[in-house]
Design a protein around this motif. Structure first.
Motif, PDB file in Angstrom:
ATOM      1  N   THR A 121      -9.169  -6.633  -0.124  1.00 34.92           N
ATOM      2  CA  THR A 121      -7.749  -6.695  -0.457  1.00 34.92           C
ATOM      3  C   THR A 121      -7.324  -8.143  -0.610  1.00 34.92           C
ATOM      4  OG1 THR A 121      -7.319  -4.647   0.766  1.00 34.92           O
ATOM      5  CG2 THR A 121      -5.428  -6.050   0.263  1.00 34.92           C
ATOM      6  N   TYR A 146      -4.063 -10.812  -2.148  1.00 39.28           N
ATOM      7  CA  TYR A 146      -2.637 -10.865  -2.458  1.00 39.28           C
ATOM      8  C   TYR A 146      -2.409 -11.825  -3.617  1.00 39.28           C
ATOM      9  CZ  TYR A 146      -2.040  -8.417   1.960  1.00 39.28           C
ATOM     10  OH  TYR A 146      -2.113  -7.498   2.966  1.00 39.28           O
ATOM     11  N   CYS A 197      -1.058 -13.026   3.346  1.00 38.18           N
ATOM     12  CA  CYS A 197       0.183 -13.335   2.622  1.00 38.18           C
ATOM     13  C   CYS A 197       0.550 -14.808   2.725  1.00 38.18           C
ATOM     14  CB  CYS A 197       1.318 -12.463   3.161  1.00 38.18           C
ATOM     15  SG  CYS A 197       1.102 -10.714   2.804  1.00 38.18           S
ATOM     16  N   SER A 207       6.060  -7.532  -2.601  1.00 37.00           N
ATOM     17  CA  SER A 207       6.317  -6.096  -2.445  1.00 37.00           C
ATOM     18  C   SER A 207       5.168  -5.341  -1.798  1.00 37.00           C
ATOM     19  CB  SER A 207       6.620  -5.480  -3.814  1.00 37.00           C
ATOM     20  OG  SER A 207       5.485  -5.599  -4.671  1.00 37.00           O
ATOM     21  N   LYS A 208       4.001  -5.943  -1.719  1.00 37.21           N
ATOM     22  CA  LYS A 208       2.791  -5.319  -1.162  1.00 37.21           C
ATOM     23  C   LYS A 208       2.339  -4.110  -1.967  1.00 37.21           C
ATOM     24  CE  LYS A 208       3.050  -8.174   2.339  1.00 37.21           C
ATOM     25  NZ  LYS A 208       4.338  -8.790   1.961  1.00 37.21           N
ATOM     26  N   LYS A 209       2.816  -3.978  -3.198  1.00 37.98           N
ATOM     27  CA  LYS A 209       2.399  -2.882  -4.056  1.00 37.98           C
ATOM     28  C   LYS A 209       1.153  -3.271  -4.836  1.00 37.98           C
ATOM     29  CE  LYS A 209       7.018  -0.912  -4.716  1.00 37.98           C
ATOM     30  NZ  LYS A 209       8.068  -0.549  -5.714  1.00 37.98           N
ATOM     31  N   GLN A 210       0.334  -2.274  -5.129  1.00 38.96           N
ATOM     32  CA  GLN A 210      -0.907  -2.531  -5.847  1.00 38.96           C
ATOM     33  C   GLN A 210      -0.614  -2.842  -7.308  1.00 38.96           C
ATOM     34  OE1 GLN A 210      -4.139   0.399  -7.308  1.00 38.96           O
ATOM     35  NE2 GLN A 210      -4.782  -0.133  -5.239  1.00 38.96           N
ATOM     36  N   ILE A 211      -1.173  -3.967  -7.783  1.00 37.26           N
ATOM     37  CA  ILE A 211      -1.029  -4.351  -9.184  1.00 37.26           C
ATOM     38  C   ILE A 211      -2.233  -3.900  -9.996  1.00 37.26           C
ATOM     39  CG2 ILE A 211      -0.731  -6.291 -10.761  1.00 37.26           C
ATOM     40  CD1 ILE A 211       0.545  -7.837  -8.530  1.00 37.26           C
ATOM     41  N   GLU A 225      -8.946  -4.871  -4.451  1.00 34.58           N
ATOM     42  CA  GLU A 225      -7.582  -4.363  -4.576  1.00 34.58           C
ATOM     43  C   GLU A 225      -6.627  -5.558  -4.575  1.00 34.58           C
ATOM     44  OE1 GLU A 225      -4.739  -1.083  -2.341  1.00 34.58           O
ATOM     45  OE2 GLU A 225      -6.112  -2.321  -1.162  1.00 34.58           O
ATOM     46  N   LEU A 269      -6.705  -2.653  -9.571  1.00 33.97           N
ATOM     47  CA  LEU A 269      -7.893  -2.355  -8.778  1.00 33.97           C
ATOM     48  C   LEU A 269      -9.109  -2.673  -9.639  1.00 33.97           C
ATOM     49  CD1 LEU A 269      -9.123  -1.234  -6.148  1.00 33.97           C
ATOM     50  CD2 LEU A 269      -9.162   1.004  -7.252  1.00 33.97           C
ATOM     51  N   LEU A 325      -2.832  -6.869  -4.540  1.00 36.11           N
ATOM     52  CA  LEU A 325      -1.481  -6.464  -4.195  1.00 36.11           C
ATOM     53  C   LEU A 325      -0.501  -7.597  -4.476  1.00 36.11           C
ATOM     54  CD1 LEU A 325      -2.140  -4.809  -0.698  1.00 36.11           C
ATOM     55  CD2 LEU A 325      -2.296  -3.741  -2.959  1.00 36.11           C
ATOM     56  N   ASP A 326       0.730  -7.247  -4.768  1.00 33.37           N
ATOM     57  CA  ASP A 326       1.780  -8.244  -4.922  1.00 33.37           C
ATOM     58  C   ASP A 326       2.130  -8.827  -3.567  1.00 33.37           C
ATOM     59  OD1 ASP A 326       5.060  -8.709  -5.042  1.00 33.37           O
ATOM     60  OD2 ASP A 326       3.968  -9.392  -6.806  1.00 33.37           O
TER      61      ASP A 326
END
Length: 362
Positions: A131, A133, A110, A69-73, A63, A75, A65-66
């Motif tokens: 996960t 980043y 991060c 923003s911690k949003k998923q880019i 996964e 998968l 993530l940005d």
């Protein structure tokens, strides 16, 4: 009595025959069952086991993530455990074509360091879902391109000033007599950057790494800008030679050539050490006298580089060269300290008594 027994004789014989006939049948059944079991055992499994082996393979889901923003880019699913992070970046590029692998920076945390492309994905796994980043590193260039661009500029820029273009200097003054140190300085300056270019192509081995384009722009601005300033003063028609004349120029030129030779031999020794395939150890001096500086410092290539620019300053006796040499001393000392700390971690017994760049001082 014999007549009474006659009728019973066939019955008895029939009973015996029946009894004797039953024995061979039981024996044949046993033999046939035994043969059938042997046939089954020799034939092996009735069903092929690849399905069982395939079911044992564990796939991971990565996964991405940005980092802000911690949003998923993206998968990335069904990642085999033998995959590397570079494989994940290639699959990430298929989903997001604008981000090629060298531009993608992936971290476990991060604020953590960027992971290397060669790292195995299984070593990062705590569960089946990993996960990471994502950080956009910007436009990237290869190290070979970086150094070739950085060193080609000073070589060409200096020659433009050396031929005294009419657009740079006054056309009448350009015909004035030139002191021999001007020609010698041009030779030494060109020799320095030609050596850098040849070592970039044939000595240094880069592992395919990249650096941001902005770093190359800053490096080119530094080297190209100082070269223009230096070349303008040394090749100016009103340039005055050094105070102590021929002796100062000869001594400084000899020191410059020795530092250039030492820098080259140290770079060759380091390249051979890194790519010889032998067990990692700190480079040791050889029969070549230029490598004996390894006895005193851990980064003799920086020592020779600083020596070249100090010698060039003495030879030309100009302020721009002196300022450039001073900045090079600061920069080289910082790089040497950083490398020295890495050497202490890897080769502590061999490096603990050495200085980083200049004995006693650094």
């Amino acid at each position: 009595m014999h007549r009474r027994q006659k009728p019973s004789t066939p019955e008895r014989k029939g009973d015996l025959a029946a009894h004797e006939g039953s024995l061979p049948m039981s024996h044949n059944d046993k033999r046939s069952f035994f043969n059938f079991s042997q046939l089954v055992l020799s034939a092996g499994h009735l069903k092929s086991p690849p399905v069982l082996k395939h079911s044992k393979i564990t796939y991971f889901e990565v996964e991405i993530l940005d980092v802000q923003s911690k949003k998923q880019i993206c998968l990335v699913d069904k990642v085999p455990p033998s995959s590397t992070l570079l494989d994940v970046k290639h699959r990430f590029q298929k989903a997001c074509p604008q981000w090629y692998p060298s531009r993608v920076g992936l971290q476990l945390e991060c604020n953590g360091p960027y992971l290397k492309d060669s790292i195995n994905i299984q070593s990062l796994a705590v569960s089946s879902i990993i996960t990471l980043y994502f950080t956009d590193l910007g436009q990237q260039v290869g190290w070979t391109t970086f150094f070739l661009t950085e060193y080609t500029g000073p070589l060409l820029i200096y020659l433009l000033f050396y031929i005294r273009l009419s657009t740079i200097y006054d056309q009448v003054e350009s015909k004035n007599f030139r002191h021999p140190v001007v020609h010698l300085a041009c030779f030494c300056h060109c020799l320095h950057y030609i050596r850098h270019l040849l070592e970039t192509l044939f000595v240094h081995k880069f592992s395919g790494g990249h650096t941001p384009l902005k770093n190359m722009i800053k490096g080119c601005a530094f080297y190209w800008g100082f070269t223009s300033w230096i070349a303008y003063y040394i090749n100016h028609p009103r340039y005055t030679p050094p105070s102590f004349g021929h002796k100062q120029v000869s001594f400084a030129a000899l020191a410059f050539l020795m530092c250039e030779a030492g820098n080259h031999f140290i770079n060759v020794a380091l390249a051979h050490q890194n790519h010889s395939g032998l067990k990692a150890c700190f480079p040791s001096p050889t029969y070549n006298p230029f490598t004996w500086l390894f006895f005193l410092v851990s980064c003799p290539n920086y020592t020779y580089e600083v020596g070249s620019w100090v010698s060039f300053t003495v030879m030309t006796q100009t302020l721009p060269v002196g300022i450039f040499a001073f900045l090079m001393v600061i920069q080289m000392s910082l790089w040497a300290q950083k490398k020295h700390k890495l050497y202490l971690k890897r080769f502590y017994p061999e490096v603990r008594r050495k200085a980083a760049m200049i004995p006693i001082i650094f």
